[in-house]
Design a protein around this motif. Sequence first.
Motif, PDB file in Angstrom:
ATOM      1  N   ALA A  83       0.829  -1.206   0.000  1.00 20.11           N
ATOM      2  CA  ALA A  83       0.000   0.000   0.000  1.00 20.11           C
ATOM      3  C   ALA A  83       0.865   1.259   0.000  1.00 20.11           C
ATOM      4  O   ALA A  83       0.603   2.210  -0.741  1.00 20.11           O
ATOM      5  CB  ALA A  83      -0.930  -0.009   1.208  1.00 20.11           C
ATOM      6  N   ALA A  84       1.902   1.245   0.845  1.00 25.01           N
ATOM      7  CA  ALA A  84       2.782   2.409   0.908  1.00 25.01           C
ATOM      8  C   ALA A  84       3.533   2.595  -0.405  1.00 25.01           C
ATOM      9  O   ALA A  84       3.667   3.715  -0.917  1.00 25.01           O
ATOM     10  CB  ALA A  84       3.767   2.249   2.064  1.00 25.01           C
ATOM     11  N   LEU A 117     -11.633  10.923   0.056  1.00 22.01           N
ATOM     12  CA  LEU A 117     -10.345  11.614   0.039  1.00 22.01           C
ATOM     13  C   LEU A 117     -10.198  12.437  -1.230  1.00 22.01           C
ATOM     14  O   LEU A 117      -9.593  13.504  -1.221  1.00 22.01           O
ATOM     15  CB  LEU A 117      -9.209  10.598   0.171  1.00 22.01           C
ATOM     16  CG  LEU A 117      -9.145   9.868   1.513  1.00 22.01           C
ATOM     17  CD1 LEU A 117      -8.006   8.865   1.529  1.00 22.01           C
ATOM     18  CD2 LEU A 117      -8.972  10.853   2.661  1.00 22.01           C
ATOM     19  N   GLY A 118     -10.712  11.921  -2.371  1.00 21.90           N
ATOM     20  CA  GLY A 118     -10.800  12.730  -3.579  1.00 21.90           C
ATOM     21  C   GLY A 118      -9.573  12.690  -4.460  1.00 21.90           C
ATOM     22  O   GLY A 118      -8.514  12.152  -4.126  1.00 21.90           O
ATOM     23  N   THR A 119      -9.736  13.277  -5.649  1.00 21.05           N
ATOM     24  CA  THR A 119      -8.651  13.354  -6.627  1.00 21.05           C
ATOM     25  C   THR A 119      -7.515  14.223  -6.090  1.00 21.05           C
ATOM     26  O   THR A 119      -7.732  15.226  -5.429  1.00 21.05           O
ATOM     27  CB  THR A 119      -9.177  13.949  -7.950  1.00 21.05           C
ATOM     28  OG1 THR A 119     -10.304  13.177  -8.377  1.00 21.05           O
ATOM     29  CG2 THR A 119      -8.105  13.934  -9.022  1.00 21.05           C
ATOM     30  N   GLY A 120      -6.297  13.842  -6.402  1.00 21.31           N
ATOM     31  CA  GLY A 120      -5.125  14.583  -5.966  1.00 21.31           C
ATOM     32  C   GLY A 120      -4.618  14.171  -4.599  1.00 21.31           C
ATOM     33  O   GLY A 120      -3.655  14.750  -4.090  1.00 21.31           O
ATOM     34  N   LEU A 166      -1.323   6.352   2.282  1.00 22.79           N
ATOM     35  CA  LEU A 166      -0.973   6.385   3.703  1.00 22.79           C
ATOM     36  C   LEU A 166      -2.093   5.797   4.554  1.00 22.79           C
ATOM     37  O   LEU A 166      -1.845   5.056   5.518  1.00 22.79           O
ATOM     38  CB  LEU A 166      -0.684   7.825   4.130  1.00 22.79           C
ATOM     39  CG  LEU A 166      -0.232   8.034   5.588  1.00 22.79           C
ATOM     40  CD1 LEU A 166       1.061   7.274   5.862  1.00 22.79           C
ATOM     41  CD2 LEU A 166      -0.046   9.522   5.864  1.00 22.79           C
ATOM     42  N   VAL A 167      -3.349   6.103   4.204  1.00 20.86           N
ATOM     43  CA  VAL A 167      -4.492   5.559   4.945  1.00 20.86           C
ATOM     44  C   VAL A 167      -4.530   4.036   4.823  1.00 20.86           C
ATOM     45  O   VAL A 167      -4.704   3.314   5.807  1.00 20.86           O
ATOM     46  CB  VAL A 167      -5.805   6.184   4.438  1.00 20.86           C
ATOM     47  CG1 VAL A 167      -7.011   5.405   4.949  1.00 20.86           C
ATOM     48  CG2 VAL A 167      -5.896   7.642   4.871  1.00 20.86           C
ATOM     49  N   VAL A 218      -6.155   8.442   9.190  1.00 11.34           N
ATOM     50  CA  VAL A 218      -4.978   7.556   9.272  1.00 11.34           C
ATOM     51  C   VAL A 218      -5.002   6.752  10.575  1.00 11.34           C
ATOM     52  O   VAL A 218      -4.961   5.514  10.539  1.00 11.34           O
ATOM     53  CB  VAL A 218      -3.675   8.369   9.118  1.00 11.34           C
ATOM     54  CG1 VAL A 218      -2.455   7.473   9.360  1.00 11.34           C
ATOM     55  CG2 VAL A 218      -3.602   8.996   7.729  1.00 11.34           C
ATOM     56  N   PRO A 219      -5.061   7.376  11.772  1.00 13.06           N
ATOM     57  CA  PRO A 219      -5.112   6.557  12.999  1.00 13.06           C
ATOM     58  C   PRO A 219      -6.398   5.743  13.115  1.00 13.06           C
ATOM     59  O   PRO A 219      -6.377   4.633  13.658  1.00 13.06           O
ATOM     60  CB  PRO A 219      -4.994   7.587  14.128  1.00 13.06           C
ATOM     61  CG  PRO A 219      -5.396   8.888  13.527  1.00 13.06           C
ATOM     62  CD  PRO A 219      -4.963   8.819  12.102  1.00 13.06           C
TER      63      PRO A 219
END
Length: 405
Positions: free
Chosen positions: A154-155, A244-247, A254-255, A306-307
Amino acid sequence: MKILEPLRHKDFRAAWLGQTINIFGDAVFGVAIALFLLPRPDAARAISLVLAMVALGGVVSVLVGGVLADRRRRTIMIIVSDLIRLAALAAILIAGPQAPLPTLLASALVMGLGLGLYRPAYGALLPSLLPPELIPPGNALRAMSNRIAAVAGAAAAGAMIAATSARTTLIIDLATFLISIGTLLVIRDAAPQPGQPQASVWQDFLEGLQHMRTRPWMLSIMIQGTVQLALVNGPIFILLPLVLGTGSERLYGLVVAAEAAGSLIGATAAGTRRPRRPGYAAMLCLLAQLPQLVGLALGASSLLMVPLSFIAGAGLGGFAVLWLSALQSSTPKEKLGRVMSVDSLANTSFTPIGLALAGWLFTVAGPTVLATIAAVVLALSVVAVLPIKGVADLVLQPGIVITVR
């Protein structure tokens, strides 16, 4: 360390290495395919339907895959699966993100067919490569390495997409299938004995189902998985990239990586400490997804997700180890492929509908309604299984007689 002892066995070591890389590739695909399709004007519909077709393909082929995993060499079944999925991903790349939706859906369906062959074969392969005393540490090592691979994949996907593009990332992902195939070719796992009478595919499946009918906890949690994968995880898969959307490619990566990292922690804890009531612990692990859903429903900031995703991943990782260990310890090896296939079917049978419904509901009602519904379903599905015999301990209850034909 005892957890590393399975690596002394050459065949296990080769399978472990190749399939860890395969899981890495799956994590890359999970991040990249959503962002690959995000520039489309119908992104919500396209992402949900492509994921739904992958799930549908898995539903169609998983039962046959489970029976074949108990009849054929499991390494061969995984190689066939890798070749099918490689071809399907190549077709998606050639078509491009703006291709007609039916073209993308056809390729996604083929990828799902390969995935349905993969799941039961992989679930049954590793225990067959180890002596009985090394199966528990082998499972723990597998769970830990899978989580690490998911984190890294993922990262890496987020970083590669930010540095290049989603298309280039998916091209790189093709190589993971080739590496997996290369490691499987050196393994000599057991093949069926020549001349051994075999029942029909349907009879084999029914025998595996009969095994589970004697364990109410097993069937009830599989049904719970059907509900949650369709109506909880499906909405989450749709919500995260669209909210989260484009860009936000790097942040989305990260999520996803945070969730995978949490899953590693949860799997490690579950693999090294056996709770007194493992079933209750497993159900508590599932509820760890609630903070993530509440965050999505309330429009939490991207950084806060993220958390929250880390907590959700920790719960899912712990549940996966407790559930897999219960299935393996309660199922004879000769039936494990079929039981794993039914588990995969239960997890994916309504996932296509759930993904398609999530995409539609996101469009007409918005993320708050979709996330709220998913949170309510999660809580109710956990509460519903708690009174069922065997759920508390994930074992066969005294007084239940198992009949094997």
